[in-house]
Write a protein that holds these residues in place. Structure first.
Motif, short mmCIF file in Angstrom:
data_model
loop_
_atom_site.label_atom_id
_atom_site.label_comp_id
_atom_site.label_asym_id
_atom_site.label_seq_id
_atom_site.Cartn_x
_atom_site.Cartn_y
_atom_site.Cartn_z
N LYS A 147 0.84 -1.21 0.00
CA LYS A 147 0.00 0.00 0.00
C LYS A 147 0.87 1.26 0.00
O LYS A 147 0.56 2.25 -0.69
CB LYS A 147 -0.93 0.00 1.21
CG LYS A 147 -2.07 -1.00 1.12
CD LYS A 147 -2.94 -0.96 2.38
CE LYS A 147 -4.10 -1.96 2.29
NZ LYS A 147 -4.93 -1.96 3.51
N LYS A 151 0.83 4.03 -3.05
CA LYS A 151 0.54 5.45 -2.83
C LYS A 151 1.72 6.32 -3.26
O LYS A 151 1.53 7.38 -3.87
CB LYS A 151 0.22 5.69 -1.36
CG LYS A 151 -1.12 5.13 -0.92
CD LYS A 151 -1.36 5.34 0.57
CE LYS A 151 -2.71 4.78 1.01
NZ LYS A 151 -2.93 4.92 2.47
N THR A 167 -3.17 -4.10 -4.60
CA THR A 167 -3.67 -2.88 -3.97
C THR A 167 -3.35 -1.68 -4.85
O THR A 167 -2.36 -1.67 -5.59
CB THR A 167 -3.05 -2.66 -2.57
OG1 THR A 167 -3.62 -1.48 -1.99
CG2 THR A 167 -1.54 -2.52 -2.64
N ASN A 170 -5.54 2.06 -1.70
CA ASN A 170 -6.82 2.14 -0.97
C ASN A 170 -7.55 0.80 -1.06
O ASN A 170 -7.73 0.12 -0.06
CB ASN A 170 -7.67 3.28 -1.51
CG ASN A 170 -7.05 4.64 -1.29
OD1 ASN A 170 -6.76 5.01 -0.15
ND2 ASN A 170 -6.83 5.39 -2.35
#
Length: 251
Positions: A147, A151, A167, A170
């Motif tokens: 994650k 991001k 992923t 989110n």
């Protein structure tokens, strides 16, 4: 079924990949109705990627020449809005590989990173003992780090293994199933990365399309295991199952 959609679309997938798996990748893409091209010379990659639907960057047999090609093709693809998928093979095995992967990530926007847990650790700068191109050993929270990387680089991260994790930073999902024999045939992970290129552009919901792809690939492993006694036959059975699924969609 995403494979059936790929067959209808017949996308051109430009693979800058490694010579160990190029034939298997090409045949796997052909099995689902995609068109593979393996151009990797700096003199032509920008022109070639310009007519492609997606670009795969696979560093398995990394050289100075192919590194240049990856950077040129990736930047051109970004400029044209063509999605790029990264397969950071053995990213933590040598300093050169890790430096190259970090340079690629700094220079190119990747839509997807498809890696194993050891490669994820290298990208996340987590202490890990890489074993050649295998995942190796160490301790890492796959969910948290995947994650974090998703991001950081604004992409989808897929971590494959006994269970797969996907992923976008989110949304997140674990994919179970498959068979360990996939690890006994060279190129099954690299082929998955190439298929992810075709799946990404198959529709308007890439996360869902990639989840479907991972689930189907696990089923392919199970069916291929049932169909093949020996590993040589297993590799052929994987290609056969890809072709069958793209035709009838029955997993």
């Amino acid at each position: 079924m995403v494979f059936q959609t790929i067959r209808k679309k017949q996308p051109l997938i430009h693979c800058i990949t490694n010579y160990v798996v190029a034939n298997f990748q090409a045949n796997g893409l052909l099995a689902i109705g995609a068109s593979p091209v393996m151009a990797d010379d700096p003199q032509e990659v920008e022109e070639m990627v310009s007519i492609a639907s997606a670009l795969l960057v696979n560093i398995g047999t990394l050289t100075t020449r192919t590194k240049e090609s990856m950077l040129l093709a990736g930047k051109k693809a970004n400029a044209l809005g063509i999605p790029v998928i990264l397969d950071p093979v053995a990213a933590g095995a040598t300093a050169y590989r890790k430096q190259t992967v970090l340079q690629l990530l700094d220079t190119i926007h990747f839509a997807v990173i498809r890696c194993n847990v050891g490669e994820l650790a290298a990208i996340a700068n987590v202490q890990w003992q890489q074993k050649g191109v295998d995942s190796g050993t160490g301790s890492i929270s796959v969910e948290d780090k995947a994650k974090e990387i998703a991001k950081k680089f604004n992409c989808i991260v897929i971590v494959t293994g006994e269970k797969d994790f996907i992923t976008d930073g989110n949304l997140a999902q674990w994919i179970v199933g498959g068979h360990t024999r996939m690890t006994e045939v060279t190129g099954t992970g690299c082929l998955l990365s190439a298929i992810c290129c075709a799946a990404y552009i198959a529709g308007n919901e890439p996360f869902s399309q990639l989840c479907d792809t991972l689930t189907s690939y696990k089923k392919i492993a199970e069916h291929a295991h049932s169909a093949a006694q020996y590993n040589g036959d297993f590799a052929v059975a994987v290609l056969n199952e890809l072709h069958r699924l793209s035709k009838d969609g029955d997993i």
